[in-house]
Write a protein that holds these residues in place. Structure first.
Motif, PDB file in Angstrom:
ATOM      1  N   SER A 147       0.835  -1.189   0.000  1.00  0.00           N
ATOM      2  CA  SER A 147       0.000   0.000   0.000  1.00  0.00           C
ATOM      3  C   SER A 147       0.878   1.250   0.000  1.00  0.00           C
ATOM      4  N   PRO A 148       0.472   2.281  -0.733  1.00  0.00           N
ATOM      5  CA  PRO A 148       1.200   3.544  -0.661  1.00  0.00           C
ATOM      6  C   PRO A 148       0.851   4.326   0.604  1.00  0.00           C
ATOM      7  N   GLN A 149      -0.215   3.898   1.302  1.00  0.00           N
ATOM      8  CA  GLN A 149      -0.666   4.580   2.519  1.00  0.00           C
ATOM      9  C   GLN A 149      -0.768   3.569   3.666  1.00  0.00           C
ATOM     10  N   PRO A 150       0.304   3.378   4.423  1.00  0.00           N
ATOM     11  CA  PRO A 150       0.277   2.396   5.504  1.00  0.00           C
ATOM     12  C   PRO A 150      -0.871   2.602   6.490  1.00  0.00           C
ATOM     13  N   TRP A 151      -1.182   3.858   6.858  1.00  0.00           N
ATOM     14  CA  TRP A 151      -2.257   4.106   7.821  1.00  0.00           C
ATOM     15  C   TRP A 151      -3.570   3.527   7.319  1.00  0.00           C
ATOM     16  N   LYS A 152      -3.838   3.665   6.027  1.00  0.00           N
ATOM     17  CA  LYS A 152      -5.094   3.153   5.471  1.00  0.00           C
ATOM     18  C   LYS A 152      -5.103   1.627   5.474  1.00  0.00           C
ATOM     19  N   ALA A 153      -3.966   1.032   5.153  1.00  0.00           N
ATOM     20  CA  ALA A 153      -3.865  -0.424   5.183  1.00  0.00           C
ATOM     21  C   ALA A 153      -4.093  -0.953   6.598  1.00  0.00           C
ATOM     22  N   ILE A 154      -3.613  -0.222   7.596  1.00  0.00           N
ATOM     23  CA  ILE A 154      -3.802  -0.627   8.996  1.00  0.00           C
ATOM     24  C   ILE A 154      -5.279  -0.543   9.379  1.00  0.00           C
ATOM     25  N   VAL A 155      -5.915   0.571   9.061  1.00  0.00           N
ATOM     26  CA  VAL A 155      -7.339   0.745   9.372  1.00  0.00           C
ATOM     27  C   VAL A 155      -8.169  -0.315   8.645  1.00  0.00           C
ATOM     28  N   ASP A 156      -7.857  -0.554   7.368  1.00  0.00           N
ATOM     29  CA  ASP A 156      -8.590  -1.556   6.587  1.00  0.00           C
ATOM     30  C   ASP A 156      -8.382  -2.969   7.151  1.00  0.00           C
ATOM     31  N   ALA A 157      -7.161  -3.270   7.557  1.00  0.00           N
ATOM     32  CA  ALA A 157      -6.865  -4.602   8.111  1.00  0.00           C
ATOM     33  C   ALA A 157      -7.615  -4.833   9.417  1.00  0.00           C
ATOM     34  N   ALA A 158      -7.726  -3.804  10.240  1.00  0.00           N
ATOM     35  CA  ALA A 158      -8.474  -3.949  11.492  1.00  0.00           C
ATOM     36  C   ALA A 158      -9.917  -4.343  11.194  1.00  0.00           C
ATOM     37  N   ALA A 159     -10.516  -3.720  10.196  1.00  0.00           N
ATOM     38  CA  ALA A 159     -11.894  -4.048   9.825  1.00  0.00           C
ATOM     39  C   ALA A 159     -11.960  -5.437   9.181  1.00  0.00           C
ATOM     40  N   GLU A 160     -11.066  -5.707   8.249  1.00  0.00           N
ATOM     41  CA  GLU A 160     -11.078  -6.980   7.520  1.00  0.00           C
ATOM     42  C   GLU A 160     -10.921  -8.184   8.436  1.00  0.00           C
ATOM     43  N   HIS A 161     -10.090  -8.055   9.463  1.00  0.00           N
ATOM     44  CA  HIS A 161      -9.809  -9.186  10.348  1.00  0.00           C
ATOM     45  C   HIS A 161     -10.601  -9.114  11.660  1.00  0.00           C
ATOM     46  N   ALA A 162     -11.589  -8.239  11.687  1.00  0.00           N
ATOM     47  CA  ALA A 162     -12.491  -8.097  12.845  1.00  0.00           C
ATOM     48  C   ALA A 162     -11.724  -7.841  14.144  1.00  0.00           C
ATOM     49  N   CYS A 163     -10.722  -6.979  14.070  1.00  0.00           N
ATOM     50  CA  CYS A 163      -9.957  -6.622  15.267  1.00  0.00           C
ATOM     51  C   CYS A 163     -10.731  -5.562  16.039  1.00  0.00           C
TER      52      CYS A 163
END
Length: 145
Positions: free
Chosen positions: A92-108
């Motif tokens: 991802s060119p935007q790590p913060w967005k990948a982190i936010v998206d991963a939290a949602a995707e993996h139900a964190c």
């Protein structure tokens, strides 16, 4: 308290210390850990010094390999602490967005991260990526200083 904690890492010293603290926190609270490392990709035009496509491919693969190495550290530490863990890497060119998206995707239900990482001048107060996760995230964020 928290069932599944996202633990992003960029491999920096502070990030590695945050990983250890997150795993200890997860162990103390009976939580699982989802490790994440983002290979920060850039648009082709950012690499004007790279004259061949092969060079760009080598650089991209190097970034991905470092991300895999970083999450394996999380995986190893979690295994030693008997904390359930899964790990992921993303480009991802935007790590913060990948982190936010991963939290949602993996139900964190929580993100546990370092206050700053490899961001140069952003290290002065609160890291740029950490700040953006705080602003845009939908789950509580624990910041390790």
């Amino acid at each position: 308290m928290f069932k599944k904690i996202l633990v992003p890492t960029d491999g920096s010293d502070l990030s590695n210390r945050a990983v250890r603290a997150a795993i200890e926190f997860a162990k103390d609270h009976g939580s699982a850990v989802v490790g994440l490392s983002v290979a920060q990709t850039h648009p082709y035009e950012s690499f004007t010094l790279i004259s061949r496509r092969e060079d760009f491919s080598l650089l991209s693969e190097s970034l991905r390999q470092r991300a895999r190495d970083y999450v394996h550290i999380i995986e190893d530490l979690a295994e030693k602490a008997c904390v359930p863990c899964q790990v992921h890497t993303v480009d991802s060119p935007q790590p913060w967005k990948a982190i936010v998206d991963a939290a949602a995707e993996h139900a964190c239900d929580c993100i546990f991260m370092a206050s700053h990482g490899r961001g140069g001048l952003n290290r002065i107060l609160l890291g740029n990526q950490t700040h953006k996760v705080l602003v845009h995230g939908n789950v509580p964020v624990i910041i390790f200083r």
